[in-house]
Motif scaffolding. Sequence first.
Motif, PDB file in Angstrom:
ATOM      1  N   GLY A   1     -44.713  31.961 -26.622  1.00 51.19           N
ATOM      2  CA  GLY A   1     -43.545  32.427 -26.405  1.00 51.19           C
ATOM      3  C   GLY A   1     -43.156  33.617 -25.268  1.00 51.19           C
ATOM      4  N   ARG A   2     -44.368  33.895 -24.741  1.00 50.30           N
ATOM      5  CA  ARG A   2     -44.187  34.895 -23.488  1.00 50.30           C
ATOM      6  C   ARG A   2     -43.665  34.431 -22.388  1.00 50.30           C
ATOM      7  NH1 ARG A   2     -47.706  39.257 -24.024  1.00 50.30           N
ATOM      8  NH2 ARG A   2     -47.994  39.130 -21.743  1.00 50.30           N
ATOM      9  N   GLY A   3     -43.414  33.310 -22.131  1.00 52.19           N
ATOM     10  CA  GLY A   3     -42.618  32.833 -20.899  1.00 52.19           C
ATOM     11  C   GLY A   3     -42.605  31.270 -20.770  1.00 52.19           C
ATOM     12  N   LEU A   4     -42.046  31.022 -19.463  1.00 51.17           N
ATOM     13  CA  LEU A   4     -41.861  29.657 -18.994  1.00 51.17           C
ATOM     14  C   LEU A   4     -43.008  29.289 -18.019  1.00 51.17           C
ATOM     15  CD1 LEU A   4     -38.110  29.738 -17.959  1.00 51.17           C
ATOM     16  CD2 LEU A   4     -38.839  28.882 -19.964  1.00 51.17           C
ATOM     17  N   ALA A   5     -43.592  27.876 -18.509  1.00 53.33           N
ATOM     18  CA  ALA A   5     -44.747  27.268 -17.848  1.00 53.33           C
ATOM     19  C   ALA A   5     -44.132  26.168 -17.284  1.00 53.33           C
ATOM     20  CB  ALA A   5     -46.013  26.823 -18.890  1.00 53.33           C
ATOM     21  N   LEU A   6     -45.067  25.656 -16.201  1.00 50.55           N
ATOM     22  CA  LEU A   6     -44.594  24.529 -15.191  1.00 50.55           C
ATOM     23  C   LEU A   6     -45.789  23.769 -14.720  1.00 50.55           C
ATOM     24  CD1 LEU A   6     -42.316  23.706 -13.469  1.00 50.55           C
ATOM     25  CD2 LEU A   6     -43.443  24.718 -11.400  1.00 50.55           C
ATOM     26  N   GLY A   7     -45.600  22.434 -15.006  1.00 51.68           N
ATOM     27  CA  GLY A   7     -46.803  21.571 -14.918  1.00 51.68           C
ATOM     28  C   GLY A   7     -46.174  20.167 -15.124  1.00 51.68           C
ATOM     29  N   SER A   8     -47.160  19.275 -14.956  1.00 51.54           N
ATOM     30  CA  SER A   8     -46.820  17.877 -15.336  1.00 51.54           C
ATOM     31  C   SER A   8     -46.936  17.422 -16.812  1.00 51.54           C
ATOM     32  CB  SER A   8     -47.682  16.891 -14.510  1.00 51.54           C
ATOM     33  OG  SER A   8     -49.139  17.013 -15.081  1.00 51.54           O
ATOM     34  N   ARG A   9     -46.446  16.188 -17.089  1.00 52.68           N
ATOM     35  CA  ARG A   9     -46.309  15.878 -18.551  1.00 52.68           C
ATOM     36  C   ARG A   9     -47.728  15.732 -18.983  1.00 52.68           C
ATOM     37  NH1 ARG A   9     -42.845  13.967 -22.000  1.00 52.68           N
ATOM     38  NH2 ARG A   9     -41.145  14.297 -20.348  1.00 52.68           N
ATOM     39  N   PHE A  10     -48.675  15.438 -18.138  1.00 51.14           N
ATOM     40  CA  PHE A  10     -50.069  15.389 -18.623  1.00 51.14           C
ATOM     41  C   PHE A  10     -50.681  16.628 -19.205  1.00 51.14           C
ATOM     42  CE2 PHE A  10     -50.353  12.449 -14.993  1.00 51.14           C
ATOM     43  CZ  PHE A  10     -50.509  10.989 -15.814  1.00 51.14           C
ATOM     44  N   PHE A  11     -50.264  17.941 -18.638  1.00 52.99           N
ATOM     45  CA  PHE A  11     -50.570  19.178 -18.966  1.00 52.99           C
ATOM     46  C   PHE A  11     -50.015  19.598 -20.477  1.00 52.99           C
ATOM     47  CE2 PHE A  11     -50.878  23.899 -18.128  1.00 52.99           C
ATOM     48  CZ  PHE A  11     -52.159  23.756 -18.332  1.00 52.99           C
ATOM     49  N   PHE A  12     -48.712  18.893 -20.559  1.00 54.27           N
ATOM     50  CA  PHE A  12     -48.032  19.394 -21.673  1.00 54.27           C
ATOM     51  C   PHE A  12     -47.953  18.484 -22.886  1.00 54.27           C
ATOM     52  CE2 PHE A  12     -45.865  21.904 -18.387  1.00 54.27           C
ATOM     53  CZ  PHE A  12     -46.506  23.014 -18.615  1.00 54.27           C
ATOM     54  N   GLN A  13     -48.289  17.182 -22.695  1.00 58.95           N
ATOM     55  CA  GLN A  13     -48.152  16.192 -23.508  1.00 58.95           C
ATOM     56  C   GLN A  13     -48.405  16.435 -24.971  1.00 58.95           C
ATOM     57  OE1 GLN A  13     -46.856  13.195 -22.629  1.00 58.95           O
ATOM     58  NE2 GLN A  13     -47.082  12.043 -24.386  1.00 58.95           N
ATOM     59  N   ARG A  14     -49.506  16.869 -25.374  1.00 55.69           N
ATOM     60  CA  ARG A  14     -49.896  17.200 -26.906  1.00 55.69           C
ATOM     61  C   ARG A  14     -49.056  18.202 -27.331  1.00 55.69           C
ATOM     62  NH1 ARG A  14     -56.335  18.047 -27.197  1.00 55.69           N
ATOM     63  NH2 ARG A  14     -55.871  19.296 -25.304  1.00 55.69           N
ATOM     64  N   ASP A  15     -48.645  19.407 -26.472  1.00 56.12           N
ATOM     65  CA  ASP A  15     -47.639  20.164 -27.193  1.00 56.12           C
ATOM     66  C   ASP A  15     -46.320  19.740 -27.406  1.00 56.12           C
ATOM     67  OD1 ASP A  15     -49.403  22.803 -27.170  1.00 56.12           O
ATOM     68  OD2 ASP A  15     -49.915  22.087 -25.403  1.00 56.12           O
ATOM     69  N   LEU A  16     -45.988  18.846 -26.338  1.00 50.06           N
ATOM     70  CA  LEU A  16     -44.364  18.406 -26.355  1.00 50.06           C
ATOM     71  C   LEU A  16     -44.646  17.299 -27.856  1.00 50.06           C
ATOM     72  CD1 LEU A  16     -43.740  17.403 -22.829  1.00 50.06           C
ATOM     73  CD2 LEU A  16     -42.922  19.439 -24.082  1.00 50.06           C
ATOM     74  N   GLU A  17     -45.674  16.661 -27.988  1.00 52.45           N
ATOM     75  CA  GLU A  17     -45.617  15.753 -29.192  1.00 52.45           C
ATOM     76  C   GLU A  17     -45.541  16.489 -30.276  1.00 52.45           C
ATOM     77  OE1 GLU A  17     -48.980  13.256 -28.342  1.00 52.45           O
ATOM     78  OE2 GLU A  17     -48.246  12.019 -27.186  1.00 52.45           O
ATOM     79  N   HIS A  18     -46.357  17.566 -30.642  1.00 52.23           N
ATOM     80  CA  HIS A  18     -46.494  18.114 -31.687  1.00 52.23           C
ATOM     81  C   HIS A  18     -45.328  19.491 -31.829  1.00 52.23           C
ATOM     82  CE1 HIS A  18     -50.909  17.167 -31.390  1.00 52.23           C
ATOM     83  NE2 HIS A  18     -50.506  16.398 -31.855  1.00 52.23           N
ATOM     84  N   GLY A  19     -44.464  19.609 -30.828  1.00 53.43           N
ATOM     85  CA  GLY A  19     -43.378  20.500 -31.263  1.00 53.43           C
ATOM     86  C   GLY A  19     -43.849  22.145 -30.661  1.00 53.43           C
ATOM     87  N   ALA A  20     -44.938  22.044 -30.195  1.00 53.79           N
ATOM     88  CA  ALA A  20     -45.415  23.562 -29.960  1.00 53.79           C
ATOM     89  C   ALA A  20     -44.686  24.039 -28.683  1.00 53.79           C
ATOM     90  CB  ALA A  20     -46.720  23.631 -29.656  1.00 53.79           C
ATOM     91  N   LEU A  21     -44.303  23.054 -27.967  1.00 49.97           N
ATOM     92  CA  LEU A  21     -43.381  23.400 -26.630  1.00 49.97           C
ATOM     93  C   LEU A  21     -42.394  22.388 -26.478  1.00 49.97           C
ATOM     94  CD1 LEU A  21     -46.479  24.070 -24.168  1.00 49.97           C
ATOM     95  CD2 LEU A  21     -45.022  25.666 -24.939  1.00 49.97           C
ATOM     96  N   VAL A  22     -41.156  22.863 -25.731  1.00 47.56           N
ATOM     97  CA  VAL A  22     -40.191  21.943 -25.727  1.00 47.56           C
ATOM     98  C   VAL A  22     -39.857  22.128 -23.958  1.00 47.56           C
ATOM     99  CG1 VAL A  22     -39.409  22.022 -27.759  1.00 47.56           C
ATOM    100  CG2 VAL A  22     -38.539  23.752 -26.012  1.00 47.56           C
ATOM    101  N   GLU A  23     -39.305  20.967 -23.538  1.00 45.97           N
ATOM    102  CA  GLU A  23     -38.660  20.956 -22.046  1.00 45.97           C
ATOM    103  C   GLU A  23     -37.642  21.803 -21.958  1.00 45.97           C
ATOM    104  OE1 GLU A  23     -37.583  17.983 -18.400  1.00 45.97           O
ATOM    105  OE2 GLU A  23     -38.307  17.236 -20.301  1.00 45.97           O
ATOM    106  N   LEU A  24     -37.441  22.758 -21.120  1.00 42.61           N
ATOM    107  CA  LEU A  24     -36.012  23.270 -20.921  1.00 42.61           C
ATOM    108  C   LEU A  24     -35.395  22.730 -19.933  1.00 42.61           C
ATOM    109  CD1 LEU A  24     -35.224  26.279 -21.764  1.00 42.61           C
ATOM    110  CD2 LEU A  24     -35.826  26.966 -19.376  1.00 42.61           C
ATOM    111  N   SER A  25     -34.038  22.482 -20.367  1.00 41.64           N
ATOM    112  CA  SER A  25     -33.099  21.591 -19.674  1.00 41.64           C
ATOM    113  C   SER A  25     -32.518  22.533 -18.591  1.00 41.64           C
ATOM    114  CB  SER A  25     -31.995  21.152 -20.430  1.00 41.64           C
ATOM    115  OG  SER A  25     -31.062  20.393 -19.804  1.00 41.64           O
TER     116      SER A  25
END
Length: 323
Positions: free
Chosen positions: A251-275
């Motif tokens: 929760g320290r800030g916003l990260a930028l990258g491709s879906r490959f980098f964030f896929q597992r965290d997005l699936e598990h809810g650890a990260l969400v995409e910011l609209s």
Amino acid sequence: MVGKTEVHGARADRERQLPPFAALRAFEALIRLGGVRKAAQALGVHHSVVSRQVSQLEAWLGAPLLKRSAKGLALTEEGSRFHARISAAIGEIAQATHDVLDGEAQRPLRLWCSQALSIEWLAKQIVEFERRHPDMPIELRPSDVPANLHHFEADANIFKHFGDDLHETERGLKGHVLAQLPLLVVASPDLAAELSWVRSVADLLNAPLLHGAHTGDWRMWLIANGVDPPDPLPGELCWHPHMALESARLGRGLALGSRFFFQRDLEHGALVELSVEGATTRAIGGYKFVARDDRWSTPRIATLREFLGERMKSMEGPPTAVA
């Protein structure tokens, strides 16, 4: 007047030389297969090429190897002796090559890839590839820099490329773009809720940005979205993409990258995409598979390239915002 020593020296120099190997192959194949056209077919050349190369070999040797008549071709006495010896030599070369390639096929295919992609996405794909192809083991090496393929440091590289480099490959190598994905802005669920005031790309300049090894990705993405980034760009430099990823999870800030980098965290809810309203879904750069041109079509490299291409292509397309 030329002395005996000079003649002997010239002859010795010539004996240390070898005639063109293509001409030797043409002559060997012509006799072994029993005809110019059969030799040409086996070597994958026009029959006139075989005839010309055999004539060049005779000229180089300064001795006739064939007797030509209306009935066809026949070996001269010297040609018969020469063919017997080079045929054995070429056979030995072929067997030695086979032995090397056979041994090569027993070792894992060495694949170098950027650390982020290797750890967050590719390692899992390699497990599935080896399950499907148990006779094609892969040695995956996460790396910050590509392997030197010219010096056989590895068999293939997968790294992200931008601009002209995405579609141009240096001489002696061949490349294929596996996928081009848009970059996502992600945050922890709690931070995403706190940043509900972020509506536009320009608003992000007042948000806590996280940078991996450098600020280049954020800067390039902001420019692609019509925002002129300040210098220096605000945000925390984490010195490595995975430190930026872990900071985003915390929760320290916003990260930028491709879906490959964030896929597992997005699936598990650890990260969400910011609209972010108006943010481009256009891909910036892409992942490219690169191998030596002379090994591009070997079964293992071709099979792996096609497998990863299919896996990556399935993830292309505009991302779906969830926060």
